[in-house]
Design an enzyme around this catalytic site. Structure first.
Site, PDB file in Angstrom:
ATOM      1  N   CYS A  39       0.997  -1.262  -0.293  1.00 13.89           N
ATOM      2  CA  CYS A  39       0.140   0.238  -0.085  1.00 13.89           C
ATOM      3  C   CYS A  39       0.990   1.311   0.093  1.00 13.89           C
ATOM      4  CB  CYS A  39      -1.130   0.013   1.362  1.00 13.89           C
ATOM      5  SG  CYS A  39      -2.070   1.143   1.173  1.00 13.89           S
ATOM      6  N   HIS A  77      -7.694  -3.289  -3.575  1.00 16.75           N
ATOM      7  CA  HIS A  77      -6.645  -2.804  -2.809  1.00 16.75           C
ATOM      8  C   HIS A  77      -6.794  -3.440  -1.466  1.00 16.75           C
ATOM      9  CE1 HIS A  77      -3.843   0.391  -2.308  1.00 16.75           C
ATOM     10  NE2 HIS A  77      -4.268   0.392  -0.946  1.00 16.75           N
ATOM     11  N   ASP A  84      -9.223  -2.613  -7.788  1.00 19.64           N
ATOM     12  CA  ASP A  84      -8.689  -1.522  -6.786  1.00 19.64           C
ATOM     13  C   ASP A  84      -9.257  -0.221  -7.217  1.00 19.64           C
ATOM     14  OD1 ASP A  84      -6.929   0.177  -5.426  1.00 19.64           O
ATOM     15  OD2 ASP A  84      -5.239  -1.029  -5.409  1.00 19.64           O
TER      16      ASP A  84
END
Length: 281
Positions: free
Chosen positions: A160, A249, A217
Protein backbone atom coordinates in the site's frame (compact mmCIF):
# COMPACT_ATOMS: atom_id res chain seq x y z
CA UNK A 1 -1.16 12.96 37.03
CA UNK A 2 -2.71 15.41 34.59
CA UNK A 3 -5.74 14.70 32.48
CA UNK A 4 -3.59 14.85 29.33
CA UNK A 5 -1.24 12.17 30.68
CA UNK A 6 -4.18 10.02 31.73
CA UNK A 7 -5.71 10.30 28.26
CA UNK A 8 -2.40 9.52 26.59
CA UNK A 9 -1.78 6.47 28.74
CA UNK A 10 -5.28 5.20 28.07
CA UNK A 11 -4.81 5.56 24.33
CA UNK A 12 -1.50 3.70 24.46
CA UNK A 13 -3.15 0.89 26.42
CA UNK A 14 -5.90 0.68 23.83
CA UNK A 15 -3.41 0.48 21.01
CA UNK A 16 -1.06 -1.96 22.71
CA UNK A 17 -3.46 -4.27 24.53
CA UNK A 18 -7.12 -3.92 23.64
CA UNK A 19 -6.45 -3.73 19.90
CA UNK A 20 -4.08 -6.70 19.86
CA UNK A 21 -1.31 -4.77 18.13
CA UNK A 22 -3.37 -3.40 15.23
CA UNK A 23 -3.84 0.30 14.49
CA UNK A 24 -7.07 1.78 15.83
CA UNK A 25 -7.94 3.01 12.34
CA UNK A 26 -8.35 -0.58 11.09
CA UNK A 27 -10.69 -1.86 13.80
CA UNK A 28 -12.44 -4.23 13.93
CA UNK A 29 -9.91 -6.87 12.92
CA UNK A 30 -11.34 -9.44 10.48
CA UNK A 31 -11.67 -13.10 11.42
CA UNK A 32 -9.38 -14.00 8.51
CA UNK A 33 -6.33 -12.55 10.29
CA UNK A 34 -3.24 -14.76 10.12
CA UNK A 35 -0.87 -15.17 13.06
CA UNK A 36 2.59 -16.58 12.44
CA UNK A 37 4.36 -17.85 15.54
CA UNK A 38 7.94 -16.97 16.45
CA UNK A 39 9.08 -20.55 17.09
CA UNK A 40 12.70 -20.99 15.91
CA UNK A 41 12.92 -17.24 15.28
CA UNK A 42 14.62 -14.31 16.96
CA UNK A 43 12.38 -11.25 17.00
CA UNK A 44 12.56 -7.83 18.57
CA UNK A 45 12.57 -4.06 18.30
CA UNK A 46 15.65 -2.60 16.63
CA UNK A 47 17.45 0.58 17.67
CA UNK A 48 18.29 1.98 14.25
CA UNK A 49 20.62 4.96 14.33
CA UNK A 50 19.54 7.54 11.76
CA UNK A 51 20.96 10.99 11.12
CA UNK A 52 18.11 12.35 13.25
CA UNK A 53 17.14 10.05 16.08
CA UNK A 54 16.91 6.36 16.98
CA UNK A 55 14.28 4.62 14.85
CA UNK A 56 12.35 1.63 16.22
CA UNK A 57 10.42 -0.97 14.27
CA UNK A 58 10.42 -4.76 14.25
CA UNK A 59 12.73 -7.50 13.05
CA UNK A 60 12.53 -11.27 12.71
CA UNK A 61 15.23 -13.69 11.65
CA UNK A 62 16.02 -17.40 11.97
CA UNK A 63 17.36 -18.23 15.42
CA UNK A 64 20.87 -19.68 15.59
CA UNK A 65 21.42 -19.28 11.85
CA UNK A 66 24.71 -20.89 10.77
CA UNK A 67 25.23 -18.38 7.97
CA UNK A 68 24.25 -14.79 7.25
CA UNK A 69 20.57 -14.81 6.22
CA UNK A 70 19.53 -12.77 3.19
CA UNK A 71 18.00 -9.40 4.00
CA UNK A 72 14.48 -8.18 3.26
CA UNK A 73 13.51 -4.63 4.19
CA UNK A 74 9.76 -4.59 4.83
CA UNK A 75 8.16 -1.22 4.14
CA UNK A 76 5.07 -0.59 6.23
CA UNK A 77 1.52 0.06 5.18
CA UNK A 78 0.01 3.48 5.86
CA UNK A 79 -0.92 2.17 9.34
CA UNK A 80 2.71 1.80 10.40
CA UNK A 81 4.50 -1.24 11.79
CA UNK A 82 1.44 -2.80 13.36
CA UNK A 83 0.74 -6.49 13.88
CA UNK A 84 0.18 -7.35 10.22
CA UNK A 85 3.57 -5.98 9.17
CA UNK A 86 5.20 -7.79 12.09
CA UNK A 87 3.55 -10.99 10.95
CA UNK A 88 4.89 -10.44 7.42
CA UNK A 89 8.38 -10.19 8.95
CA UNK A 90 7.87 -13.50 10.77
CA UNK A 91 6.60 -15.16 7.59
CA UNK A 92 9.74 -14.05 5.77
CA UNK A 93 11.95 -15.19 8.64
CA UNK A 94 10.32 -18.64 8.42
CA UNK A 95 11.58 -18.66 4.82
CA UNK A 96 15.12 -18.00 6.01
CA UNK A 97 15.25 -14.20 5.67
CA UNK A 98 16.40 -11.49 8.06
CA UNK A 99 13.37 -9.20 7.82
CA UNK A 100 13.35 -5.70 9.27
CA UNK A 101 10.47 -3.21 9.20
CA UNK A 102 11.54 0.29 10.28
CA UNK A 103 8.90 2.57 11.83
CA UNK A 104 9.07 5.34 9.25
CA UNK A 105 6.73 7.74 11.06
CA UNK A 106 8.66 7.70 14.32
CA UNK A 107 9.47 11.43 14.30
CA UNK A 108 5.93 12.52 13.55
CA UNK A 109 3.48 10.53 15.67
CA UNK A 110 2.13 7.11 16.56
CA UNK A 111 0.05 5.69 13.67
CA UNK A 112 -1.61 3.20 16.03
CA UNK A 113 -3.57 5.92 17.84
CA UNK A 114 -5.73 7.88 15.32
CA UNK A 115 -9.18 6.30 15.22
CA UNK A 116 -9.80 6.94 11.52
CA UNK A 117 -7.84 7.17 8.30
CA UNK A 118 -8.48 10.89 7.74
CA UNK A 119 -6.99 11.77 11.13
CA UNK A 120 -4.03 9.47 10.50
CA UNK A 121 -3.35 11.14 7.16
CA UNK A 122 -3.65 14.65 8.57
CA UNK A 123 -1.76 14.21 11.84
CA UNK A 124 1.00 11.78 10.86
CA UNK A 125 1.34 10.72 7.22
CA UNK A 126 1.20 14.21 5.71
CA UNK A 127 4.33 15.22 7.63
CA UNK A 128 6.66 12.59 6.15
CA UNK A 129 8.78 13.30 3.06
CA UNK A 130 10.00 10.79 0.49
CA UNK A 131 13.59 11.93 1.05
CA UNK A 132 13.31 11.25 4.78
CA UNK A 133 11.85 7.81 4.09
CA UNK A 134 14.60 6.83 1.67
CA UNK A 135 17.28 7.99 4.13
CA UNK A 136 15.63 6.02 6.93
CA UNK A 137 15.42 2.90 4.76
CA UNK A 138 19.16 3.31 4.16
CA UNK A 139 19.63 3.46 7.93
CA UNK A 140 17.67 0.21 8.30
CA UNK A 141 19.86 -1.30 5.57
CA UNK A 142 23.02 -0.35 7.48
CA UNK A 143 21.63 -1.58 10.80
CA UNK A 144 20.67 -4.97 9.37
CA UNK A 145 24.08 -5.39 7.77
CA UNK A 146 25.76 -4.67 11.10
CA UNK A 147 23.53 -7.32 12.70
CA UNK A 148 24.66 -10.02 10.27
CA UNK A 149 22.14 -9.81 7.41
CA UNK A 150 23.57 -10.65 4.00
CA UNK A 151 23.33 -7.45 1.95
CA UNK A 152 24.61 -9.22 -1.16
CA UNK A 153 21.29 -11.12 -1.28
CA UNK A 154 18.93 -8.31 -0.32
CA UNK A 155 15.41 -7.38 -1.33
CA UNK A 156 12.71 -4.91 -0.33
CA UNK A 157 8.95 -5.32 -0.16
CA UNK A 158 6.25 -2.74 0.52
CA UNK A 159 2.49 -2.77 0.92
CA UNK A 160 0.00 0.00 0.00
CA UNK A 161 1.71 3.24 1.16
CA UNK A 162 4.89 1.17 1.36
CA UNK A 163 4.31 -0.29 -2.10
CA UNK A 164 4.93 3.12 -3.63
CA UNK A 165 8.03 3.47 -1.48
CA UNK A 166 9.28 0.05 -2.64
CA UNK A 167 9.35 1.29 -6.25
CA UNK A 168 11.18 4.45 -5.17
CA UNK A 169 13.67 2.59 -2.99
CA UNK A 170 14.46 0.20 -5.83
CA UNK A 171 15.54 3.22 -7.88
CA UNK A 172 17.53 4.58 -4.93
CA UNK A 173 19.40 1.56 -3.53
CA UNK A 174 21.15 -0.11 -6.45
CA UNK A 175 22.58 -2.82 -4.18
CA UNK A 176 19.18 -4.49 -3.89
CA UNK A 177 18.79 -7.65 -5.95
CA UNK A 178 14.99 -7.38 -6.23
CA UNK A 179 11.90 -5.68 -4.84
CA UNK A 180 8.17 -6.29 -4.65
CA UNK A 181 5.47 -3.62 -4.55
CA UNK A 182 2.02 -4.71 -3.39
CA UNK A 183 -0.65 -2.29 -4.69
CA UNK A 184 1.54 0.80 -4.38
CA UNK A 185 0.40 4.06 -5.97
CA UNK A 186 2.12 4.72 -9.30
CA UNK A 187 1.34 8.31 -10.24
CA UNK A 188 -0.33 11.47 -9.00
CA UNK A 189 0.25 15.10 -8.04
CA UNK A 190 3.68 16.02 -6.71
CA UNK A 191 4.60 18.27 -3.79
CA UNK A 192 7.57 19.37 -1.73
CA UNK A 193 7.24 16.11 0.21
CA UNK A 194 6.54 13.87 -2.82
CA UNK A 195 8.74 15.04 -5.66
CA UNK A 196 8.33 11.96 -7.85
CA UNK A 197 6.18 8.88 -8.25
CA UNK A 198 7.10 5.41 -9.56
CA UNK A 199 6.02 6.26 -13.10
CA UNK A 200 8.56 9.12 -13.04
CA UNK A 201 11.58 6.99 -12.11
CA UNK A 202 11.34 4.04 -14.50
CA UNK A 203 14.44 5.13 -16.41
CA UNK A 204 16.48 5.02 -13.17
CA UNK A 205 15.13 1.60 -12.24
CA UNK A 206 17.84 -1.06 -12.55
CA UNK A 207 16.58 -3.24 -9.69
CA UNK A 208 13.85 -5.63 -10.92
CA UNK A 209 10.53 -4.93 -9.20
CA UNK A 210 7.51 -7.22 -9.12
CA UNK A 211 4.32 -5.15 -8.97
CA UNK A 212 1.24 -6.92 -7.57
CA UNK A 213 -2.08 -5.15 -8.21
CA UNK A 214 -5.80 -5.73 -7.97
CA UNK A 215 -8.11 -5.33 -10.94
CA UNK A 216 -10.88 -4.04 -8.65
CA UNK A 217 -8.68 -1.50 -6.86
CA UNK A 218 -10.68 1.73 -6.58
CA UNK A 219 -7.65 3.80 -5.54
CA UNK A 220 -5.22 2.65 -8.25
CA UNK A 221 -7.06 2.53 -11.59
CA UNK A 222 -6.09 -0.12 -14.12
CA UNK A 223 -5.26 2.67 -16.55
CA UNK A 224 -2.50 3.78 -14.18
CA UNK A 225 -1.18 0.22 -13.89
CA UNK A 226 -1.19 -0.16 -17.67
CA UNK A 227 0.73 3.11 -18.09
CA UNK A 228 3.38 1.78 -15.73
CA UNK A 229 3.50 -1.56 -17.52
CA UNK A 230 3.91 0.17 -20.89
CA UNK A 231 6.71 2.40 -19.58
CA UNK A 232 8.55 -0.60 -18.14
CA UNK A 233 8.30 -2.34 -21.50
CA UNK A 234 9.41 0.77 -23.39
CA UNK A 235 12.57 1.11 -21.29
CA UNK A 236 13.42 -2.60 -21.41
CA UNK A 237 13.09 -2.99 -17.64
CA UNK A 238 13.25 -6.45 -16.05
CA UNK A 239 10.39 -5.40 -13.78
CA UNK A 240 6.98 -7.02 -14.18
CA UNK A 241 3.42 -6.30 -13.12
CA UNK A 242 0.79 -8.91 -12.25
CA UNK A 243 -2.87 -7.95 -11.96
CA UNK A 244 -5.38 -10.12 -10.09
CA UNK A 245 -8.70 -9.32 -11.82
CA UNK A 246 -10.98 -10.12 -8.86
CA UNK A 247 -8.87 -8.49 -6.14
CA UNK A 248 -9.23 -5.00 -4.73
CA UNK A 249 -6.84 -2.76 -2.84
CA UNK A 250 -5.16 -4.34 0.18
CA UNK A 251 -5.78 -7.89 -0.97
CA UNK A 252 -2.89 -9.24 1.13
CA UNK A 253 -4.17 -7.54 4.31
CA UNK A 254 -5.68 -10.62 5.98
CA UNK A 255 -6.92 -8.57 8.94
CA UNK A 256 -9.27 -6.49 6.74
CA UNK A 257 -12.37 -7.24 4.62
CA UNK A 258 -10.28 -6.48 1.51
CA UNK A 259 -8.37 -9.75 1.95
CA UNK A 260 -8.42 -12.02 -1.09
CA UNK A 261 -6.92 -15.34 -0.05
CA UNK A 262 -6.32 -16.71 -3.55
CA UNK A 263 -4.61 -13.56 -4.82
CA UNK A 264 -2.63 -13.11 -1.59
CA UNK A 265 -1.28 -16.65 -1.58
CA UNK A 266 -0.42 -16.58 -5.27
CA UNK A 267 1.25 -13.19 -4.94
CA UNK A 268 3.30 -14.39 -1.97
CA UNK A 269 4.56 -17.42 -3.91
CA UNK A 270 5.39 -15.28 -6.91
CA UNK A 271 7.22 -12.76 -4.72
CA UNK A 272 9.41 -15.46 -3.15
CA UNK A 273 10.13 -16.92 -6.59
CA UNK A 274 10.98 -13.42 -7.84
CA UNK A 275 13.45 -12.88 -5.02
CA UNK A 276 15.09 -16.26 -5.62
CA UNK A 277 15.26 -15.76 -9.39
CA UNK A 278 17.08 -12.46 -9.00
CA UNK A 279 19.58 -13.53 -6.37
CA UNK A 280 17.85 -12.43 -3.15
CA UNK A 281 17.82 -15.89 -1.59
Amino acid sequence: MTQDHTSMNRRHLLAAAGCLGFALAVQPVAASVIHTDSQALETGIPDIDTANGIMPGYFAKPANAKSHPPLVIVIQEIFGVHEHIKDVCRRLAKQGYFAVAPELYFRHGDPALPADIDTLLREVVSKVSDREIQDDLDAAWRWAGAQGADQTRAAAVGFCWGGRQAWLYASHNHQLKAAAAWYGKLEGPTSDLMLRHPLDIVQQLDVPVLGLYGGQDQSIPLASVERMRAELKRTGSESEIIVYPDAGHGFNADYRPSYNERAAQDGWRKMLDWFARHGAR
